[in-house]
Design a protein around this motif. Sequence first.
Motif, mmCIF file in Angstrom:
data_model
loop_
_atom_site.group_PDB
_atom_site.id
_atom_site.type_symbol
_atom_site.label_atom_id
_atom_site.label_comp_id
_atom_site.label_asym_id
_atom_site.label_seq_id
_atom_site.Cartn_x
_atom_site.Cartn_y
_atom_site.Cartn_z
ATOM 1 N N PRO A 107 2.129 -5.867 8.119
ATOM 2 C CA PRO A 107 1.616 -6.470 9.349
ATOM 3 C C PRO A 107 2.399 -6.014 10.574
ATOM 4 C CG PRO A 107 1.817 -8.126 7.626
ATOM 5 C CD PRO A 107 2.475 -6.877 7.110
ATOM 6 N N MET A 108 1.707 -5.866 11.680
ATOM 7 C CA MET A 108 2.283 -5.543 12.987
ATOM 8 C C MET A 108 2.872 -4.140 13.064
ATOM 9 S SD MET A 108 3.773 -9.313 14.027
ATOM 10 C CE MET A 108 4.137 -8.883 15.720
ATOM 11 N N THR A 109 2.462 -3.262 12.137
ATOM 12 C CA THR A 109 2.859 -1.863 12.227
ATOM 13 C C THR A 109 2.375 -1.266 13.540
ATOM 14 O OG1 THR A 109 2.859 -1.570 9.824
ATOM 15 C CG2 THR A 109 2.619 0.424 11.158
ATOM 16 N N TRP A 110 1.202 -1.704 13.991
ATOM 17 C CA TRP A 110 0.627 -1.207 15.243
ATOM 18 C C TRP A 110 1.493 -1.549 16.458
ATOM 19 C CZ3 TRP A 110 -0.783 -4.844 18.956
ATOM 20 C CH2 TRP A 110 -0.823 -6.181 18.516
ATOM 21 N N MET A 111 2.394 -2.534 16.307
ATOM 22 C CA MET A 111 3.322 -2.903 17.372
ATOM 23 C C MET A 111 4.676 -2.229 17.205
ATOM 24 S SD MET A 111 2.697 -6.965 18.198
ATOM 25 C CE MET A 111 3.900 -6.920 19.544
ATOM 26 N N GLY A 112 4.797 -1.391 16.162
ATOM 27 C CA GLY A 112 6.070 -0.732 15.911
ATOM 28 C C GLY A 112 7.068 -1.615 15.199
ATOM 29 N N MET A 113 6.589 -2.725 14.588
ATOM 30 C CA MET A 113 7.490 -3.654 13.909
ATOM 31 C C MET A 113 7.469 -3.462 12.398
ATOM 32 S SD MET A 113 6.924 -7.130 16.178
ATOM 33 C CE MET A 113 8.183 -8.033 15.249
ATOM 34 N N GLY A 114 6.281 -3.330 11.823
ATOM 35 C CA GLY A 114 6.168 -3.096 10.389
ATOM 36 C C GLY A 114 6.869 -4.143 9.551
#
Length: 207
Positions: A107-114
């Motif tokens: 989750p939140m890979t699209w935010m650069g968090m992964g």
Amino acid sequence: MRYAGLLAGATATVLVAAGAITYAVAENAGSTTRTPTADSADAGFARDMAVHHQQAVEMSFIVRDRTGNEEVRRLAYDIAQTQANQRGMLLGWLDLWELPKVSPDPPMTWMGMGKMASGQDGALMPGMATGTELKKLNTLRGRQAEILYLQLMTGHHNGGIHMAEGCVAKCTVRVEKRLAQGMVDAQRSEIELMTAMLKARGAKPRA
């Protein structure tokens, strides 16, 4: 009381957001915007926020069955209805774009968090309640259930705002960016309301 006025304001915000959602669906249906890819911020936000919203709906229905307080029940109903509608919209966009609703990426890979986004005990993203917290909410009644719900939902909203702000910054589909900004505005208003409701119960949001 002050929080009663805030409740009315938050409810009005929810109604305005619902109208904006209906308009956004119609506008997007005729949009000529390039279809997002599976690894885009647009698709990532739609997938992750749909999951995030589902837990808010679940918690809201739990507390409605565990308290007779009309203000908390009304707030829970508003949150459940709004977030269920928004979730349907997000999943509908994924269908429209012919993109999968589940991603192999964290989750939140699209935010650069992964992987940094995932917590412990079932908390998939920032702000989400853990499995233990949900079980506890299911055991409480009355004032105790109200306090835990308001604390969990305040944290949940903070996590949701962080994600929605990410979409405002990174998404490319206009109506999705507009929906994300509406989430930010509405959830900030509800956090103010829930903080006042916690204060009236001798409690505070979690740090």
